[in-house]
Design a protein around this motif. Structure first.
Motif, PDB file in Angstrom:
ATOM      1  N   PHE A 181       0.844  -1.194   0.000  1.00 40.68           N
ATOM      2  CA  PHE A 181       0.000   0.000   0.000  1.00 40.68           C
ATOM      3  C   PHE A 181       0.882   1.247   0.000  1.00 40.68           C
ATOM      4  O   PHE A 181       0.679   2.158  -0.791  1.00 40.68           O
ATOM      5  CB  PHE A 181      -0.911  -0.015   1.237  1.00 40.68           C
ATOM      6  N   ARG A 182       1.882   1.271   0.887  1.00 45.12           N
ATOM      7  CA  ARG A 182       2.797   2.403   0.995  1.00 45.12           C
ATOM      8  C   ARG A 182       3.528   2.661  -0.327  1.00 45.12           C
ATOM      9  O   ARG A 182       3.682   3.796  -0.745  1.00 45.12           O
ATOM     10  CB  ARG A 182       3.828   2.140   2.093  1.00 45.12           C
ATOM     11  N   GLU A 183       3.990   1.578  -0.963  1.00 40.21           N
ATOM     12  CA  GLU A 183       4.733   1.703  -2.218  1.00 40.21           C
ATOM     13  C   GLU A 183       3.870   2.263  -3.346  1.00 40.21           C
ATOM     14  O   GLU A 183       4.320   3.091  -4.120  1.00 40.21           O
ATOM     15  CB  GLU A 183       5.289   0.343  -2.643  1.00 40.21           C
ATOM     16  N   GLY A 184       2.636   1.811  -3.446  1.00 37.37           N
ATOM     17  CA  GLY A 184       1.777   2.207  -4.554  1.00 37.37           C
ATOM     18  C   GLY A 184       1.008   3.484  -4.358  1.00 37.37           C
ATOM     19  O   GLY A 184       0.593   4.118  -5.332  1.00 37.37           O
ATOM     20  N   MET A 185       0.803   3.898  -3.120  1.00 31.78           N
ATOM     21  CA  MET A 185      -0.080   5.030  -2.861  1.00 31.78           C
ATOM     22  C   MET A 185       0.460   6.363  -3.371  1.00 31.78           C
ATOM     23  O   MET A 185      -0.303   7.284  -3.616  1.00 31.78           O
ATOM     24  CB  MET A 185      -0.419   5.127  -1.371  1.00 31.78           C
ATOM     25  N   ARG A 186       1.758   6.462  -3.591  1.00 29.06           N
ATOM     26  CA  ARG A 186       2.336   7.723  -4.060  1.00 29.06           C
ATOM     27  C   ARG A 186       1.863   8.073  -5.473  1.00 29.06           C
ATOM     28  O   ARG A 186       1.849   9.234  -5.848  1.00 29.06           O
ATOM     29  CB  ARG A 186       3.861   7.645  -4.012  1.00 29.06           C
ATOM     30  N   LYS A 187       1.534   7.045  -6.245  1.00 25.07           N
ATOM     31  CA  LYS A 187       1.119   7.259  -7.637  1.00 25.07           C
ATOM     32  C   LYS A 187      -0.356   6.889  -7.819  1.00 25.07           C
ATOM     33  O   LYS A 187      -0.762   6.460  -8.893  1.00 25.07           O
ATOM     34  CB  LYS A 187       1.980   6.410  -8.566  1.00 25.07           C
ATOM     35  N   ALA A 188      -1.131   7.050  -6.762  1.00 20.24           N
ATOM     36  CA  ALA A 188      -2.529   6.606  -6.819  1.00 20.24           C
ATOM     37  C   ALA A 188      -3.440   7.583  -6.081  1.00 20.24           C
ATOM     38  O   ALA A 188      -2.979   8.508  -5.425  1.00 20.24           O
ATOM     39  CB  ALA A 188      -2.641   5.223  -6.191  1.00 20.24           C
ATOM     40  N   GLN A 189      -4.727   7.318  -6.180  1.00 19.66           N
ATOM     41  CA  GLN A 189      -5.740   8.037  -5.423  1.00 19.66           C
ATOM     42  C   GLN A 189      -5.992   7.227  -4.155  1.00 19.66           C
ATOM     43  O   GLN A 189      -6.437   6.088  -4.235  1.00 19.66           O
ATOM     44  CB  GLN A 189      -7.036   8.124  -6.226  1.00 19.66           C
ATOM     45  N   VAL A 190      -5.697   7.803  -3.008  1.00 20.90           N
ATOM     46  CA  VAL A 190      -5.902   7.109  -1.737  1.00 20.90           C
ATOM     47  C   VAL A 190      -7.206   7.620  -1.145  1.00 20.90           C
ATOM     48  O   VAL A 190      -7.358   8.817  -0.888  1.00 20.90           O
ATOM     49  CB  VAL A 190      -4.729   7.349  -0.762  1.00 20.90           C
ATOM     50  N   ILE A 191      -8.140   6.702  -0.944  1.00 21.78           N
ATOM     51  CA  ILE A 191      -9.471   7.089  -0.501  1.00 21.78           C
ATOM     52  C   ILE A 191      -9.853   6.354   0.777  1.00 21.78           C
ATOM     53  O   ILE A 191      -9.803   5.130   0.851  1.00 21.78           O
ATOM     54  CB  ILE A 191     -10.516   6.824  -1.603  1.00 21.78           C
ATOM     55  N   ASP A 192     -10.224   7.137   1.772  1.00 20.54           N
ATOM     56  CA  ASP A 192     -10.715   6.640   3.048  1.00 20.54           C
ATOM     57  C   ASP A 192     -12.233   6.605   2.933  1.00 20.54           C
ATOM     58  O   ASP A 192     -12.868   7.639   2.744  1.00 20.54           O
ATOM     59  CB  ASP A 192     -10.270   7.593   4.155  1.00 20.54           C
TER      60      ASP A 192
ATOM     61  N   TYR B 194      -6.598   3.336  -4.266  1.00 16.85           N
ATOM     62  CA  TYR B 194      -6.226   2.633  -3.032  1.00 16.85           C
ATOM     63  C   TYR B 194      -7.273   2.973  -1.983  1.00 16.85           C
ATOM     64  O   TYR B 194      -7.457   4.139  -1.646  1.00 16.85           O
ATOM     65  CB  TYR B 194      -4.834   3.063  -2.568  1.00 16.85           C
ATOM     66  N   LEU B 195      -7.968   1.956  -1.502  1.00 20.13           N
ATOM     67  CA  LEU B 195      -9.068   2.135  -0.554  1.00 20.13           C
ATOM     68  C   LEU B 195      -8.706   1.593   0.822  1.00 20.13           C
ATOM     69  O   LEU B 195      -7.982   0.607   0.941  1.00 20.13           O
ATOM     70  CB  LEU B 195     -10.307   1.375  -1.034  1.00 20.13           C
ATOM     71  N   TYR B 196      -9.269   2.222   1.836  1.00 13.77           N
ATOM     72  CA  TYR B 196      -9.176   1.660   3.180  1.00 13.77           C
ATOM     73  C   TYR B 196     -10.322   2.165   4.039  1.00 13.77           C
ATOM     74  O   TYR B 196     -10.945   3.181   3.748  1.00 13.77           O
ATOM     75  CB  TYR B 196      -7.817   1.975   3.838  1.00 13.77           C
TER      76      TYR B 196
ATOM     77  N   TYR C  52      -7.122  -1.338  -5.171  1.00 11.54           N
ATOM     78  CA  TYR C  52      -6.357  -2.009  -4.126  1.00 11.54           C
ATOM     79  C   TYR C  52      -6.990  -1.692  -2.776  1.00 11.54           C
ATOM     80  O   TYR C  52      -7.448  -0.577  -2.542  1.00 11.54           O
ATOM     81  CB  TYR C  52      -4.903  -1.525  -4.136  1.00 11.54           C
ATOM     82  N   VAL C  53      -7.013  -2.692  -1.895  1.00 10.36           N
ATOM     83  CA  VAL C  53      -7.597  -2.530  -0.562  1.00 10.36           C
ATOM     84  C   VAL C  53      -6.533  -2.870   0.479  1.00 10.36           C
ATOM     85  O   VAL C  53      -5.861  -3.896   0.385  1.00 10.36           O
ATOM     86  CB  VAL C  53      -8.831  -3.443  -0.382  1.00 10.36           C
ATOM     87  N   LEU C  54      -6.395  -1.997   1.484  1.00  7.49           N
ATOM     88  CA  LEU C  54      -5.449  -2.214   2.577  1.00  7.49           C
ATOM     89  C   LEU C  54      -5.937  -3.364   3.448  1.00  7.49           C
ATOM     90  O   LEU C  54      -7.017  -3.283   4.038  1.00  7.49           O
ATOM     91  CB  LEU C  54      -5.301  -0.936   3.396  1.00  7.49           C
ATOM     92  N   LYS C  55      -5.146  -4.416   3.513  1.00  8.39           N
ATOM     93  CA  LYS C  55      -5.547  -5.658   4.184  1.00  8.39           C
ATOM     94  C   LYS C  55      -5.966  -5.450   5.635  1.00  8.39           C
ATOM     95  O   LYS C  55      -7.013  -5.926   6.057  1.00  8.39           O
ATOM     96  CB  LYS C  55      -4.394  -6.664   4.118  1.00  8.39           C
TER      97      LYS C  55
END
Length: 131
Positions: A41-52, A89-91, A114-117
């Motif tokens: 998650f940390r590696e990919g989130m820099r180039k993604a939309q991180v949504i809570d 990236y969802l969590y 992607y979903v944070l486990k």
């Protein structure tokens, strides 16, 4: 039926329902998104939309640095705010709502989800809290 037998049957039914619910979310999660570890998650989130996808009050109490809040309850109305050409990236607190959100996004044509486990509750990275 005796009281003991009735209670035993009720407990078995409850455990079966819990097990089926868990299985459903595991299957839907794998079908709609890639479940990733904190490191991934940390590696990919820099180039993604991180949504809570938690509610605003939970987001304000603390969220992953760089995330934006689109609560699951308003996802359908806010889906156009999420770009299809970038990974998503969802969590949430655990991952239950994230899997449901991933399923909705997949149905709308999103591909890289992607979903944070462990969810936010298991996150040990940088966070931000509103004062």
């Amino acid at each position: 039926m005796t009281l003991f037998r009735t209670i035993t049957v009720a407990l078995v039914v409850v455990f079966v329902v819990i097990g089926l619910n868990w299985l459903y979310y595991e299957i839907m999660g794998k079908r709609s998104a890639k479940i990733v570890s904190q490191e991934e998650f940390r590696e990919g989130m820099r180039k993604a939309q991180v949504i809570d996808v938690r509610e605003k009050n939970e987001f304000d109490a603390g969220h992953i640095m760089g995330a934006r809040n689109i609560p699951f309850t308003v996802l359908k109305q806010s889906i156009t705010a999420i770009r299809k050409d970038q990974p998503v990236y969802l969590y949430d607190s655990t991952k239950t709502l994230s899997v449901r959100a991933a399923n909705k996004l997949r149905k709308e044509g999103y591909k890289e989800i992607y979903v944070l486990k462990e969810g936010y509750d298991g996150w040990d990275g940088k966070t931000k809290k509103k004062n």
